[in-house]
Structures are given as C-alpha cells and as structure tokens.
Design a protein around this motif. Structure first.
Motif, PDB file in Angstrom:
ATOM      1  N   TYR A  26      -4.564   0.130   1.883  1.00 45.48           N
ATOM      2  CA  TYR A  26      -5.068   1.468   2.185  1.00 45.48           C
ATOM      3  C   TYR A  26      -6.377   1.726   1.449  1.00 45.48           C
ATOM      4  CZ  TYR A  26      -5.652   6.479   1.860  1.00 45.48           C
ATOM      5  OH  TYR A  26      -6.182   7.734   1.883  1.00 45.48           O
ATOM      6  N   ILE A 123       4.169  11.787  13.042  1.00 46.36           N
ATOM      7  CA  ILE A 123       3.316  10.726  12.493  1.00 46.36           C
ATOM      8  C   ILE A 123       2.257  11.326  11.583  1.00 46.36           C
ATOM      9  CG2 ILE A 123       1.599   8.982  13.109  1.00 46.36           C
ATOM     10  CD1 ILE A 123       3.379   8.324  15.531  1.00 46.36           C
ATOM     11  N   LEU A 126       3.840  11.854   8.298  1.00 45.18           N
ATOM     12  CA  LEU A 126       4.002  10.582   7.595  1.00 45.18           C
ATOM     13  C   LEU A 126       2.668  10.043   7.082  1.00 45.18           C
ATOM     14  CD1 LEU A 126       6.605   8.855   9.938  1.00 45.18           C
ATOM     15  CD2 LEU A 126       7.017   9.821   7.665  1.00 45.18           C
ATOM     16  N   CYS A 127       1.578  10.348   7.808  1.00 48.14           N
ATOM     17  CA  CYS A 127       0.257   9.852   7.407  1.00 48.14           C
ATOM     18  C   CYS A 127      -0.277  10.539   6.159  1.00 48.14           C
ATOM     19  CB  CYS A 127      -0.745   9.997   8.547  1.00 48.14           C
ATOM     20  SG  CYS A 127      -0.547   8.738   9.816  1.00 48.14           S
ATOM     21  N   SER A 129       1.045  10.225   3.488  1.00 50.18           N
ATOM     22  CA  SER A 129       1.335   9.227   2.463  1.00 50.18           C
ATOM     23  C   SER A 129       0.432   8.009   2.653  1.00 50.18           C
ATOM     24  CB  SER A 129       2.804   8.786   2.564  1.00 50.18           C
ATOM     25  OG  SER A 129       3.005   7.624   1.807  1.00 50.18           O
ATOM     26  N   PHE A 132       2.345   4.895   3.722  1.00 47.71           N
ATOM     27  CA  PHE A 132       2.646   4.763   5.148  1.00 47.71           C
ATOM     28  C   PHE A 132       1.435   4.222   5.907  1.00 47.71           C
ATOM     29  CE2 PHE A 132       2.895   6.529   9.467  1.00 47.71           C
ATOM     30  CZ  PHE A 132       4.089   5.963   9.882  1.00 47.71           C
ATOM     31  N   ILE A 135       1.077   0.532   5.307  1.00 49.89           N
ATOM     32  CA  ILE A 135       2.032  -0.251   6.104  1.00 49.89           C
ATOM     33  C   ILE A 135       1.581  -0.321   7.558  1.00 49.89           C
ATOM     34  CG2 ILE A 135       4.404  -0.285   6.982  1.00 49.89           C
ATOM     35  CD1 ILE A 135       5.246   0.814   4.198  1.00 49.89           C
ATOM     36  N   LEU A 136       1.080   0.797   8.104  1.00 46.32           N
ATOM     37  CA  LEU A 136       0.568   0.777   9.481  1.00 46.32           C
ATOM     38  C   LEU A 136      -0.603  -0.191   9.627  1.00 46.32           C
ATOM     39  CD1 LEU A 136       0.596   4.505  10.667  1.00 46.32           C
ATOM     40  CD2 LEU A 136       2.071   2.642  11.409  1.00 46.32           C
TER      41      LEU A 136
END
Length: 156
Positions: A26, A123, A126-127, A129, A132, A135-136
């Motif tokens: 990230y 989503i 969740l984004c 974080s 997350f 991981i995406l």
C-alpha cells in the motif's frame, strides 16, 4: 519462455509478496501515485502558464498540493479511495431507486444497480483500511500475472 510468461511470473510473485506484507505494498502504491500526481500538477502549471490558461494553473496547483499531502500522509489515498466508492455507491442507489419507482423499462437493471451501489459502499468502508487496499493490490497483481498465462499469443 516468452516475455509475457516472465512478466506473469514476476507479477504473481510480486502479488504474493504484497499479500504477505500488505501495508508495504500500500505504501509503495501510495508513493508512486503521489509522485505521479505531483508531476501532473507541475506539468499542468507549466502548460497552463505557457498558454495563459488559469484553469490549468489552478488545477495544477491543486494537484500539486494533493500530491504533496498524499506523500506526507499515506492515509489520504485510503480516504480518497473510500470517498470515491461511497460517492459511486450513493449515486447508484439513488438512480436505481428512482428508476424502480418511476417505472423504468428494465427492473432487473435497477435491482442490479441497487446491489452494486450497496456493494460499492461496503467496499468503500473496507477501503478506509490501508491493509485492505494492500491486499486488493496483491490480488490484482496475482490475477494480472495469471492472465498473462491464459491470454492468447497472436504472434504467428
């Protein structure tokens, strides 16, 4: 082994590394994205000044400030990603409900838009974080690498 296969292997390995260390992935994406926005801002300012276009200069200054802010605050990318998903989700939900109640021709499309709007909001949540998002990014690299193996080779 052709170039596409080698790129696929590298992409899968990189994706696995990012999934193992998602915050590092990230932060790397954030830095690359932020530097790109800074260069876009500089280019826009220079291009706007050369043709005396104040809109380009103002947008360039905004991009420059945004890029610098994102370099020094890595969480800003997560915020903008989540905000975009929230915005798209709300728009999808509003238009889908409007279409359902106004008697649109295709009720299934309205229901699908409603479902995708809700998914977009989830989503977006969740984004928030960076974990997350990391991981995406890793999953995207893995899928991209796998696609290099299954894409047809048009060379004859």
């Amino acid at each position: 082994m052709n170039r596409s296969s080698i790129m696929g292997i590298i992409s899968v390995i990189l994706g696995l590394m990012i999934i193992i260390f998602p915050l590092t992935g990230y932060l790397a994406l954030d830095l690359i994205f932020s530097i790109s926005i800074v260069f876009l801002g500089i280019y826009s300012i220079i291009a706007g000044a050369s043709i005396k276009n104040w809109v380009n200069i103002i947008l360039g200054a905004l991009f420059l400030i945004l890029g610098i802010m994102m370099i020094y605050n890595p969480g800003a990318l997560a915020f903008f990603t989540a905000f975009t998903n929230y915005f798209v989700g709300i728009i999808l939900i509003v238009f889908s409900i409007f279409n359902l109640f106004m008697g649109g021709e295709n009720k299934y499309a309205s229901i699908a838009g409603l479902i995708f709007g809700i998914l977009s909001i989830v989503i977006g949540y969740l984004c928030l974080s960076p974990l997350f998002i990391g991981i995406l990014i890793g999953l995207w690299f893995i899928m991209s690498g796998i696609s290099k193996f299954v894409e047809p080779d048009f060379k004859e």
